[in-house]
Each structure stands twice: as structure tokens, then as C-alpha cells.
Scaffold this motif. Sequence first.
Motif, PDB file in Angstrom:
ATOM      1  N   VAL A 157      47.555  38.150  32.727  1.00 18.84           N
ATOM      2  CA  VAL A 157      46.877  38.671  33.918  1.00 18.84           C
ATOM      3  C   VAL A 157      46.427  37.561  34.866  1.00 18.84           C
ATOM      4  N   GLY A 158      46.266  36.316  34.361  1.00 17.92           N
ATOM      5  CA  GLY A 158      45.758  35.242  35.197  1.00 17.92           C
ATOM      6  C   GLY A 158      46.641  34.892  36.388  1.00 17.92           C
ATOM      7  N   PRO A 159      47.964  34.656  36.194  1.00 17.91           N
ATOM      8  CA  PRO A 159      48.815  34.271  37.324  1.00 17.91           C
ATOM      9  C   PRO A 159      48.824  35.274  38.480  1.00 17.91           C
ATOM     10  N   PRO A 160      48.979  36.592  38.222  1.00 19.58           N
ATOM     11  CA  PRO A 160      48.917  37.500  39.379  1.00 19.58           C
ATOM     12  C   PRO A 160      47.549  37.515  40.058  1.00 19.58           C
ATOM     13  N   ILE A 161      46.473  37.329  39.272  1.00 20.69           N
ATOM     14  CA  ILE A 161      45.141  37.230  39.878  1.00 20.69           C
ATOM     15  C   ILE A 161      45.075  36.014  40.798  1.00 20.69           C
ATOM     16  N   GLY A 162      45.617  34.886  40.320  1.00 21.32           N
ATOM     17  CA  GLY A 162      45.632  33.680  41.142  1.00 21.32           C
ATOM     18  C   GLY A 162      46.404  33.879  42.433  1.00 21.32           C
ATOM     19  N   GLY A 163      47.563  34.534  42.337  1.00 20.83           N
ATOM     20  CA  GLY A 163      48.348  34.800  43.545  1.00 20.83           C
ATOM     21  C   GLY A 163      47.617  35.701  44.526  1.00 20.83           C
ATOM     22  N   LEU A 164      46.962  36.735  44.001  1.00 18.69           N
ATOM     23  CA  LEU A 164      46.206  37.641  44.867  1.00 18.69           C
ATOM     24  C   LEU A 164      45.028  36.927  45.531  1.00 18.69           C
ATOM     25  N   LEU A 165      44.353  36.057  44.764  1.00 14.64           N
ATOM     26  CA  LEU A 165      43.223  35.327  45.330  1.00 14.64           C
ATOM     27  C   LEU A 165      43.666  34.394  46.451  1.00 14.64           C
ATOM     28  N   VAL A 166      44.787  33.713  46.262  1.00 13.87           N
ATOM     29  CA  VAL A 166      45.292  32.828  47.313  1.00 13.87           C
ATOM     30  C   VAL A 166      45.607  33.628  48.575  1.00 13.87           C
ATOM     31  N   ALA A 167      46.241  34.792  48.380  1.00 14.73           N
ATOM     32  CA  ALA A 167      46.610  35.620  49.529  1.00 14.73           C
ATOM     33  C   ALA A 167      45.389  36.226  50.209  1.00 14.73           C
ATOM     34  N   ALA A 168      44.379  36.630  49.421  1.00  9.46           N
ATOM     35  CA  ALA A 168      43.237  37.356  49.981  1.00  9.46           C
ATOM     36  C   ALA A 168      42.136  36.449  50.493  1.00  9.46           C
ATOM     37  N   THR A 169      41.886  35.335  49.819  1.00  9.90           N
ATOM     38  CA  THR A 169      40.726  34.507  50.158  1.00  9.90           C
ATOM     39  C   THR A 169      41.083  33.093  50.601  1.00  9.90           C
ATOM     40  N   GLY A 170      42.317  32.667  50.354  1.00 14.20           N
ATOM     41  CA  GLY A 170      42.698  31.295  50.658  1.00 14.20           C
ATOM     42  C   GLY A 170      42.598  30.409  49.432  1.00 14.20           C
ATOM     43  N   PRO A 171      43.259  29.264  49.431  1.00  7.96           N
ATOM     44  CA  PRO A 171      43.334  28.415  48.242  1.00  7.96           C
ATOM     45  C   PRO A 171      41.988  27.857  47.801  1.00  7.96           C
ATOM     46  N   ALA A 172      41.109  27.494  48.735  1.00  2.00           N
ATOM     47  CA  ALA A 172      39.828  26.915  48.343  1.00  2.00           C
ATOM     48  C   ALA A 172      38.969  27.923  47.587  1.00  2.00           C
ATOM     49  N   TRP A 173      38.905  29.137  48.105  1.00  2.00           N
ATOM     50  CA  TRP A 173      38.130  30.176  47.431  1.00  2.00           C
ATOM     51  C   TRP A 173      38.753  30.535  46.088  1.00  2.00           C
ATOM     52  N   ALA A 174      40.085  30.545  46.019  1.00  2.00           N
ATOM     53  CA  ALA A 174      40.753  30.867  44.751  1.00  2.00           C
ATOM     54  C   ALA A 174      40.363  29.865  43.673  1.00  2.00           C
ATOM     55  N   LEU A 175      40.366  28.573  44.008  1.00  2.00           N
ATOM     56  CA  LEU A 175      39.975  27.557  43.028  1.00  2.00           C
ATOM     57  C   LEU A 175      38.480  27.602  42.748  1.00  2.00           C
ATOM     58  N   GLY A 176      37.690  27.959  43.754  1.00  2.00           N
ATOM     59  CA  GLY A 176      36.249  28.089  43.527  1.00  2.00           C
ATOM     60  C   GLY A 176      35.919  29.223  42.582  1.00  2.00           C
ATOM     61  N   ILE A 177      36.611  30.354  42.738  1.00  2.00           N
ATOM     62  CA  ILE A 177      36.396  31.479  41.825  1.00  2.00           C
ATOM     63  C   ILE A 177      36.833  31.112  40.413  1.00  2.00           C
ATOM     64  N   ASP A 178      37.923  30.347  40.304  1.00  2.00           N
ATOM     65  CA  ASP A 178      38.349  29.845  38.991  1.00  2.00           C
ATOM     66  C   ASP A 178      37.237  29.028  38.348  1.00  2.00           C
ATOM     67  N   ALA A 179      36.598  28.146  39.121  1.00  2.00           N
ATOM     68  CA  ALA A 179      35.528  27.310  38.573  1.00  2.00           C
ATOM     69  C   ALA A 179      34.352  28.149  38.091  1.00  2.00           C
ATOM     70  N   THR A 180      33.979  29.170  38.867  1.00  2.00           N
ATOM     71  CA  THR A 180      32.826  29.988  38.471  1.00  2.00           C
ATOM     72  C   THR A 180      33.095  30.804  37.213  1.00  2.00           C
ATOM     73  N   SER A 181      34.369  31.005  36.855  1.00  2.00           N
ATOM     74  CA  SER A 181      34.660  31.785  35.642  1.00  2.00           C
ATOM     75  C   SER A 181      34.154  31.080  34.383  1.00  2.00           C
ATOM     76  N   TYR A 182      33.905  29.763  34.473  1.00  2.00           N
ATOM     77  CA  TYR A 182      33.382  29.043  33.315  1.00  2.00           C
ATOM     78  C   TYR A 182      31.887  29.282  33.101  1.00  2.00           C
ATOM     79  N   LEU A 183      31.214  29.868  34.093  1.00  2.00           N
ATOM     80  CA  LEU A 183      29.777  30.087  33.945  1.00  2.00           C
ATOM     81  C   LEU A 183      29.455  31.119  32.864  1.00  2.00           C
ATOM     82  N   LEU A 184      30.337  32.093  32.681  1.00  2.00           N
ATOM     83  CA  LEU A 184      30.061  33.132  31.680  1.00  2.00           C
ATOM     84  C   LEU A 184      30.029  32.573  30.264  1.00  2.00           C
ATOM     85  N   PRO A 185      31.036  31.812  29.811  1.00  2.00           N
ATOM     86  CA  PRO A 185      30.920  31.236  28.462  1.00  2.00           C
ATOM     87  C   PRO A 185      29.779  30.242  28.335  1.00  2.00           C
ATOM     88  N   ILE A 186      29.470  29.488  29.410  1.00  2.00           N
ATOM     89  CA  ILE A 186      28.339  28.553  29.352  1.00  2.00           C
ATOM     90  C   ILE A 186      27.044  29.314  29.127  1.00  2.00           C
TER      91      ILE A 186
END
Length: 409
Positions: A157-186
Motif C-alpha cells: 500500500v505504501g507506493p501508491p500512497i506515495g504516488g498519490l501524495l506527490v500528485a495531491a500535495t507535492g513532493p515536499a509535503w509527501a516526504l514530510g508526511i512520511d517523516a511524521t509517520s514515525y511519530l506513532l511508533p515513537i
Amino acid sequence: MTAPPLRLEQQRSLFLVASGVSTAGSFAGITAKGWILMHGSAEPLVLALNFAALSLPTLAISGPAGVLTDRIGCERVLVRSQWALLAAAALGALAIPLLDGTAQVLLLLGSTLLVGIAGAYEQTARNKYCSLLVNHPGELGSYLASFSVVFNVGKLVGPPIGGLLVAATGPAWALGIDATSYLLPIASVMFLLRPRRDQEQRSAPGERASLSNAWQDCGSTLRGVLSLTALLCLVNFFHPGLAPLIAERVLGPSPQDLGLFTSVLAAGSIAGGVVLQRNSDRFCRRPFLTLGGFGLVTSIAQLGMARSPGVAFSLAMAFLIGAGTAGLLSSCNLISQIGSPQVMRGRMAGLSQIAFLGGGGLSGLLAAALVMVTDLPTTFAISGGIGAALALLWIQRRSDQRLEPLRSA
């Protein structure tokens, strides 16, 4: 009034879900970063370097990560590595608005390298941490195997999510959302999980706590498990770097063809993980039959790919390759954890990663060289034939050998 602490089974479910979210975020980030690098440089070498920066550090770092995990404790290493993953992913997000051109590419590659290093520590510590979340040893095998299912679902499920994020929010936001996903396990590890810390055994400083000492002390059965895994990975590990080439030859050159092929592989990986999870105790007791069986599935599927009479048949073989490869890698990790004492499980996790990442990494290079010298069907035939012979040989000689899981989780 404070809420009562979660029961251990609830903690296990929470940790599994949190890890799954961060895994999906990681694959979304990898997809987004690959798209950025491809459109920013259009150089295949840059894409290859990005993949190498993610995977090669695990081979070099897994050993020291295992030693540190056994020395200072799995929870401390786990939390530190999760913060490092967050920082490394955030660095990639910052590269988009702050830089451009070569400087941006270099910072993105540096971010991937740091993610690979931190991920090696995180994965090694997580293996040992899981043993502190079970009530009795019989639960550990099934729980560890569940992470294989979660990992491959994230890979699906990750790759299509990444593609959708790039298309919907732009590359910077896509990578930023990726970074915030680590907050839940922390947040889960720091504030919600209450593992059985008193059950953890740490190694004392000195030569006895080394990686080589763990190899010597783990016993002939586990050394055989690691050796067989390395051999099978070297001979017939499916290397992700060849996926675009295989998809083009089997299906076609379009991105949709590549997406379909990788989805079938991921679905097979999920199926292999589910089979292992539901039979973890039984499979662990017959380690060489288990490893040889998964290796044989992969080999037969590669021999089928060599024939490739049609698209449907090739996709079925790709599904089996995914199932066999996932089962082999997860079995090695599972058996080495179940069969080793608590005090060396960090180092055994490191040795397991070295076995399948070392073999798998070399396998990709060998397969690429064979394709260049011969062709793809011949490469599949050679790889599958040697792999089947090795798997059958080990099954014949050591299938009756049993491994009794240790009584202490």
C-alpha cells in the motif's frame, strides 16, 4: 484519574499497528523520493545509488546494531533509532524547498543513507523488544511472524500512497508526511507500552559480547540456519532492482505493468508471511525443512518464469516467488530468535540480516551479470535449477533435525 495500563496483548497489537503505519510511510517516502530523483536528474545511476544507500548500510550496520542492542538494552536502541529515522526523513523533506539541482540530489541521497543506517538499528532492536511483550515463549513465534505480514502489507500500500501524495500535495509535503509517520511508533514506545523490562538480559562488556562470539555460541543448528539462508539468498533471491526489467519482459513497458507486477509480488509476500505466522511453532521445530521448503518454492517458481508460456502463468510464478522469498527471510529471523538465548538475540538479529542481505545483495549483482551475458529466461533457469538442487540437498540431509525453542522468552 489515569487510565489503566494496557494488557500485554493490547500492547502487542498497538506496537504492530504503529510499526505498520511507519512501514507504509517509509515505502510511500521511498516512492516519492524516487519520483523526485528521476525527474530531477533523469539518471539511472542516481536511482541505483538511492536504492544502494537504503539497503547497503543494513549489511554493514546490522552487526554493530546487534552488539549495542544486547549491551545497553533493546528499548533504548529502539527509541533512539526511531528518532533518528524521523530526523533523516525530515532532512529529505527539507531538501525540496531549500535546495535545487545537484545539491538537492545529494541531500536526498544523504537522507536515504541516514534512513538506511537508522533502520538497521531499529529493526535489530525491535526483534529483541518483541520478546518483552509476550506472556510466555509460545507466543513469540507467531508475534514475530506477524511483522512479516505487516511489512509486506506496507510494501503493497505504501507506493501508491506515495504516488498519490506527490500528485495531491507535492513532493515536499509527501516526504514530510512520511517523516511524521514515525511519530506513532515513537509515542507508542515512550508513553503507552510497558514491556517486561525485568525479563531482558543484557550482555556484559568485553569479548564475550561480540558478534563472533554469538556465532560461536549459538550452536550448530542455528549456524546451519544462517548458512543455508545465505546460500539460498545468494543463488535465487529475487532482487527488487530487477523488477522493472522482469515486468517489461513479462507484461510490458508501461508504469501500470510495473505496478501490477510488484503488486503481485507483494501479495505473494503477504501470503507467505500469513502461512508462516499461522504455523510458526511447527515450522520452527523443523528449521531445515522449513527453509528448504520455502527455498524450493522460490526455485520452482523461477524455473516456471524461465518457461513463461503466458502472462497469467508468469504472474502466478511471480506470486510464488514473493511467497517463497518472504517465507525464507522471515523464517531465518524467526528461528534464530526463538532458538537463541535472550542475552544474544540482538546479535542474532544482526547475523540474520547479514545472512539474507549479504546473500541477496550479491545475488542481484550476479543475476544482472547473467542477464547481460545470456538473457532473462536463462538467468531464471540457472538460478532456479541451482536453488532447487541446494534446497533438496539440505532437506534430504537435515530435514529431520529439530530445534526446540528455549523455555525463556
